[in-house]
Design an enzyme around this catalytic site. Structure first.
Site, short mmCIF file in Angstrom:
data_model
loop_
_atom_site.label_atom_id
_atom_site.label_comp_id
_atom_site.label_asym_id
_atom_site.label_seq_id
_atom_site.Cartn_x
_atom_site.Cartn_y
_atom_site.Cartn_z
N SER A 99 0.82 -1.21 0.00
CA SER A 99 0.00 0.00 0.00
C SER A 99 0.85 1.27 0.00
O SER A 99 1.60 1.52 -0.93
CB SER A 99 -0.96 -0.05 1.19
OG SER A 99 -1.95 0.93 1.10
N ASP A 244 -1.26 1.31 -4.10
CA ASP A 244 -2.16 0.30 -4.66
C ASP A 244 -3.53 0.86 -5.01
O ASP A 244 -4.44 0.12 -5.35
CB ASP A 244 -2.29 -0.91 -3.72
CG ASP A 244 -2.96 -0.58 -2.40
OD1 ASP A 244 -2.95 0.60 -2.01
OD2 ASP A 244 -3.50 -1.50 -1.76
N ASP A 246 -6.04 2.12 -3.43
CA ASP A 246 -7.28 1.94 -2.66
C ASP A 246 -7.56 3.16 -1.80
O ASP A 246 -8.57 3.22 -1.11
CB ASP A 246 -7.24 0.67 -1.82
CG ASP A 246 -6.18 0.69 -0.71
OD1 ASP A 246 -5.34 1.61 -0.69
OD2 ASP A 246 -6.19 -0.23 0.13
#
Length: 445
Positions: A99, A244, A246
């Site tokens: 992440s 990533d 998100d």
């Protein structure tokens, strides 16, 4: 030994995430998913970290060794893995990413066949298999029973079509100038295509990953460059994704970073105005500002609180039959379109909101004032239970007496202590934060 943290498994590649560790974890996870297997397929995607190749190959070896067929789709956002796992009828999906962490770290996130992150009890079941030596070594397949692996490079089109479907059909982005910061990460291919195809005038920065520059002074954790580019380009909006994709950070037309709680508030009300909410509830974590709750209440919406982490947001949404929620850090879930936080879905919804408001983004995205909050991430060398620290309970009692809201916890993914304070008196807030920092530095650093 506990393997999973608050968001899958994460650690330094080559230290915690060695090939042997990853293979063992892959076998354990594969054996767990095989208990409910429907298609004998597992999907694997990754972000742009150099170590992703090592982790991916170890997972492929592990899964094929126990008979699974593996589909590799290369660099794609985490929410794309969640979507494609269900869309392609796979037993599970795996995302290789740490992440927002630096490139030296990597991680593994698992999704079930419906695209949801695993619950804690499912992670514990995988951990039990991980430690079962006899089961692991008796699970290898031979001959025709060994699984296969294939790489598919064109599934990006499915995800792009899915993202465009989430955008209102009566709108387009032709009147908007937008800057995208893809953090040299997983969104570097997808994001520019989506916004360009919907008509926006797009400028893209940090879209040249080299395996080592993901999140490096760019993206959602470092939005200052985006802010400068928005002002320089005279853009209407700026969107920064993390490694990533998100997570989303929004910059308005004046170059101001929009607070995550303001985004949750204004997007919740926008969804209500379109009759798009499945209930009158919006889900947020315990870190959310009290002003968010008050604003939503004024709009006849209820705020439901949950633990920190987008998987806990998702679980709370399911429990309350809600289809919208998120974290102030930028993990925002529109569950009609994504089972996990999706920075691109959120960016498109923010764009639609600004268009339909007929206001500049600095006005449209500033619906209420926040109470003063202070958040400190303190590097720590050890993580003893906080309750065991001498003087800790007395500190909390004093904060309660002064009506200072507090949330103090260890990070589930890094060696950090997160301290959040909120109060109406900013000077009092600052002095108490300094006091807390000195206390924890003396005990943990």
């Amino acid at each position: 030994m506990k393997i999973f943290g608050t968001d899958g498994v994460r650690g330094k590649a080559g230290v915690k995430l060695t090939p042997m560790f990853v293979m063992r974890l892959g076998i354990a996870a594969g054996l767990y998913f095989k208990k409910h297997s429907q298609t004998n397929k597992i999907l694997i995607g990754k972000d742009t970290r150099k170590s992703g190749y090592m982790v991916e190959n170890a997972l492929v070896s592990a899964l094929t060794s126990i008979g699974y067929n593996v589909i590799q789709i290369g660099p794609m956002p985490t929410p794309a893995i969640a979507f494609l796992t269900e869309d392609m009828r796979c037993d599970a999906g795996i995302m290789i990413s740490a992440s927002h962490n630096p490139f030296e770290d990597n991680g593994i996130k698992f999704f079930n066949s419906y695209g949801y992150k695993l619950k804690e009890e499912e992670e514990k079941a995988i951990e039990e298999i991980f430690h079962d030596e006899e089961l692991l070594h008796s699970s290898y397949k031979v001959g025709e029973s060994v699984g296969s692996a294939k790489r598919i490079d064109d599934v990006i089109g499915r995800y792009i079509a899915h993202l465009k479907h989430s955008f209102p059909k009566h709108l387009n982005l032709q009147s908007l100038r937008i800057v995208l910061d893809t953090a040299n990460g997983a969104a570097y291919k997808v994001a520019p295509v989506v916004f360009s195809e919907l008509g926006a005038d797009v400028l893209v920065i940090n879209d040249e990953p080299n395996g080592c520059n993901i999140n490096d002074q760019c993206g959602a954790l470092h939005p200052n460059q985006l802010s400068q580019e928005v002002k320089k380009y005279r853009a209407d909006l700026g969107f920064a994704f993390d490694g990533d994709a998100d997570r989303l950070v929004v910059v308005d037309n004046l170059g101001n970073i929009v607070h995550g709680d303001k985004l949750l508030g204004v997007l919740g009300v926008y969804q209500k105005s379109k009759n798009a909410l499945s209930s009158q509830a919006v889900v947020a974590t315990n870190m959310s500002n009290l002003a968010l709750k008050e604003y939503l209440k004024s709009q006849d919406l209820e705020l439901k609180h949950c633990a920190i982490g987008d998987k806990f947001v998702s679980e709370c949404m399911q429990l309350n039959k809600a289809n919208f929620g998120g974290e102030q850090s930028g993990h925002i879930i529109f569950s009609d379109y994504a089972k996990t936080g999706d920075g691109l879905v959120c960016a498109l919804q923010v764009s639609a909101l600004v268009l339909e408001s007929k206001q500049v983004s600095s006005v449209a995205l500033n619906p209420f004032e926040l109470y003063p909050q202070s958040l400190v991430n303190l590097n720590v060398q050890k993580k003893p239970p906080l309750e065991s620290l001498k003087g800790y309970s007395a500190l909390l009692k004093e904060l309660d007496k002064l009506e200072i809201r507090h949330l103090i916890r260890y990070s589930g993914t890094e060696n950090k202590l997160r301290i959040l304070l909120e109060a109406k008196d900013e000077k009092l807030l600052e002095s108490k934060m300094q006091e807390l920092k000195e206390f924890f530095e003396g005990h943990l650093c």
